[in-house]
Scaffold this motif. Sequence first.
Motif, PDB file in Angstrom:
ATOM      1  N   SER A   2       0.829  -1.196   0.000  1.00  0.00           N
ATOM      2  CA  SER A   2       0.000   0.000   0.000  1.00  0.00           C
ATOM      3  C   SER A   2       0.870   1.255   0.000  1.00  0.00           C
ATOM      4  N   GLN A   3       0.249   2.360  -0.392  1.00  0.00           N
ATOM      5  CA  GLN A   3       0.945   3.645  -0.428  1.00  0.00           C
ATOM      6  C   GLN A   3       1.416   4.037   0.971  1.00  0.00           C
ATOM      7  N   SER A   4       0.606   3.744   1.973  1.00  0.00           N
ATOM      8  CA  SER A   4       0.944   4.078   3.350  1.00  0.00           C
ATOM      9  C   SER A   4       2.195   3.338   3.798  1.00  0.00           C
ATOM     10  N   THR A   5       2.309   2.061   3.474  1.00  0.00           N
ATOM     11  CA  THR A   5       3.457   1.268   3.868  1.00  0.00           C
ATOM     12  C   THR A   5       4.716   1.776   3.178  1.00  0.00           C
ATOM     13  N   LEU A   6       4.632   2.085   1.909  1.00  0.00           N
ATOM     14  CA  LEU A   6       5.774   2.604   1.181  1.00  0.00           C
ATOM     15  C   LEU A   6       6.242   3.913   1.821  1.00  0.00           C
ATOM     16  N   GLY A   7       5.327   4.743   2.174  1.00  0.00           N
ATOM     17  CA  GLY A   7       5.667   6.004   2.827  1.00  0.00           C
ATOM     18  C   GLY A   7       6.320   5.769   4.174  1.00  0.00           C
ATOM     19  N   ASP A   8       5.815   4.814   4.932  1.00  0.00           N
ATOM     20  CA  ASP A   8       6.396   4.498   6.239  1.00  0.00           C
ATOM     21  C   ASP A   8       7.819   3.971   6.084  1.00  0.00           C
ATOM     22  N   ASP A   9       8.037   3.118   5.097  1.00  0.00           N
ATOM     23  CA  ASP A   9       9.375   2.581   4.859  1.00  0.00           C
ATOM     24  C   ASP A   9      10.348   3.690   4.474  1.00  0.00           C
ATOM     25  N   GLU A  10       9.884   4.602   3.630  1.00  0.00           N
ATOM     26  CA  GLU A  10      10.735   5.727   3.240  1.00  0.00           C
ATOM     27  C   GLU A  10      11.059   6.601   4.445  1.00  0.00           C
ATOM     28  N   LEU A  11      10.047   6.849   5.274  1.00  0.00           N
ATOM     29  CA  LEU A  11      10.267   7.661   6.472  1.00  0.00           C
ATOM     30  C   LEU A  11      11.236   6.976   7.431  1.00  0.00           C
ATOM     31  N   PHE A  12      11.081   5.666   7.569  1.00  0.00           N
ATOM     32  CA  PHE A  12      12.000   4.922   8.440  1.00  0.00           C
ATOM     33  C   PHE A  12      13.428   5.010   7.899  1.00  0.00           C
ATOM     34  N   GLY A  13      13.572   4.875   6.600  1.00  0.00           N
ATOM     35  CA  GLY A  13      14.897   4.981   5.981  1.00  0.00           C
ATOM     36  C   GLY A  13      15.507   6.354   6.199  1.00  0.00           C
ATOM     37  N   GLU A  14      14.693   7.391   6.057  1.00  0.00           N
ATOM     38  CA  GLU A  14      15.166   8.751   6.307  1.00  0.00           C
ATOM     39  C   GLU A  14      15.574   8.921   7.764  1.00  0.00           C
ATOM     40  N   ALA A  15      14.736   8.434   8.661  1.00  0.00           N
ATOM     41  CA  ALA A  15      15.033   8.550  10.098  1.00  0.00           C
ATOM     42  C   ALA A  15      16.314   7.795  10.451  1.00  0.00           C
ATOM     43  N   ALA A  16      16.501   6.623   9.863  1.00  0.00           N
ATOM     44  CA  ALA A  16      17.710   5.843  10.120  1.00  0.00           C
ATOM     45  C   ALA A  16      18.943   6.595   9.628  1.00  0.00           C
ATOM     46  N   ALA A  17      18.845   7.205   8.447  1.00  0.00           N
ATOM     47  CA  ALA A  17      19.972   7.964   7.908  1.00  0.00           C
ATOM     48  C   ALA A  17      20.273   9.173   8.797  1.00  0.00           C
ATOM     49  N   GLU A  18      19.239   9.850   9.258  1.00  0.00           N
ATOM     50  CA  GLU A  18      19.427  10.997  10.147  1.00  0.00           C
ATOM     51  C   GLU A  18      20.028  10.565  11.484  1.00  0.00           C
ATOM     52  N   MET A  19      19.575   9.427  11.992  1.00  0.00           N
ATOM     53  CA  MET A  19      20.097   8.916  13.261  1.00  0.00           C
ATOM     54  C   MET A  19      21.573   8.573  13.117  1.00  0.00           C
ATOM     55  N   ARG A  20      21.931   7.930  12.030  1.00  0.00           N
ATOM     56  CA  ARG A  20      23.337   7.600  11.786  1.00  0.00           C
ATOM     57  C   ARG A  20      24.166   8.879  11.680  1.00  0.00           C
ATOM     58  N   ALA A  21      23.640   9.873  10.985  1.00  0.00           N
ATOM     59  CA  ALA A  21      24.339  11.150  10.844  1.00  0.00           C
ATOM     60  C   ALA A  21      24.519  11.821  12.209  1.00  0.00           C
ATOM     61  N   ASP A  22      23.499  11.728  13.054  1.00  0.00           N
ATOM     62  CA  ASP A  22      23.608  12.290  14.408  1.00  0.00           C
ATOM     63  C   ASP A  22      24.699  11.585  15.207  1.00  0.00           C
ATOM     64  N   VAL A  23      24.734  10.263  15.126  1.00  0.00           N
ATOM     65  CA  VAL A  23      25.763   9.497  15.831  1.00  0.00           C
ATOM     66  C   VAL A  23      27.139   9.912  15.320  1.00  0.00           C
ATOM     67  N   GLU A  24      27.311   9.982  14.012  1.00  0.00           N
ATOM     68  CA  GLU A  24      28.606  10.350  13.432  1.00  0.00           C
ATOM     69  C   GLU A  24      28.999  11.775  13.808  1.00  0.00           C
ATOM     70  N   THR A  25      28.026  12.682  13.836  1.00  0.00           N
ATOM     71  CA  THR A  25      28.309  14.070  14.223  1.00  0.00           C
ATOM     72  C   THR A  25      28.783  14.135  15.664  1.00  0.00           C
ATOM     73  N   HIS A  26      28.123  13.423  16.558  1.00  0.00           N
ATOM     74  CA  HIS A  26      28.545  13.417  17.961  1.00  0.00           C
ATOM     75  C   HIS A  26      29.924  12.774  18.122  1.00  0.00           C
ATOM     76  N   LEU A  27      30.207  11.750  17.348  1.00  0.00           N
ATOM     77  CA  LEU A  27      31.533  11.136  17.407  1.00  0.00           C
ATOM     78  C   LEU A  27      32.604  12.117  16.926  1.00  0.00           C
ATOM     79  N   ASP A  28      32.309  12.845  15.853  1.00  0.00           N
ATOM     80  CA  ASP A  28      33.251  13.864  15.365  1.00  0.00           C
ATOM     81  C   ASP A  28      33.459  14.960  16.405  1.00  0.00           C
ATOM     82  N   GLU A  29      32.375  15.390  17.032  1.00  0.00           N
ATOM     83  CA  GLU A  29      32.463  16.429  18.065  1.00  0.00           C
ATOM     84  C   GLU A  29      33.257  15.918  19.268  1.00  0.00           C
TER      85      GLU A  29
END
Length: 144
Positions: A2-29
């Motif tokens: 369904s369209q809703s599931t595809l959107g949720d998967d995309e949002l999860f992927g975005e959130a995961a990428a942002e979370m990884r970026a946050d972890v990497e930023t804190h490690l750099d800091e």
Amino acid sequence: MSQSTLGDDELFGEAAAEMRADVETHLDEARSSLPDADDVWNADANNVLGVLNGLRSSLDVEGAAEHVRQAKKWFVIGQRAEAFDDPDDLEDAIEELEELIEMVEDAHELVGELTNTMPQLRGALTEAAEAAESEDDEEEEEEE
């Protein structure tokens, strides 16, 4: 799918990428908040106490420790959510920084103990030297 599931998967992927970026930023800091190796090694002071006080100041890692804590917090959340494709590199970086911070904190504690001990040692040695000098003076007076 369904369209809703595809959107949720995309949002999860975005959130995961942002979370990884946050972890990497804190490690750099965290890495940039660590003491500079030259500041720890080089000293500019007139006496041992000055060197120890300077060293103790240069071994402050509270900022780095806080960034590692934040990185670890976001890493644990992402790991439990299975949001990271390859979490091993992040986990290794966190462990490496935790070990380094622990080493610096141990050194900070040792330097703090020495900073407190050295004035007492100097006082005790001065008193011992004065006592020895006084005994020598008394012996010389008795010989005369």
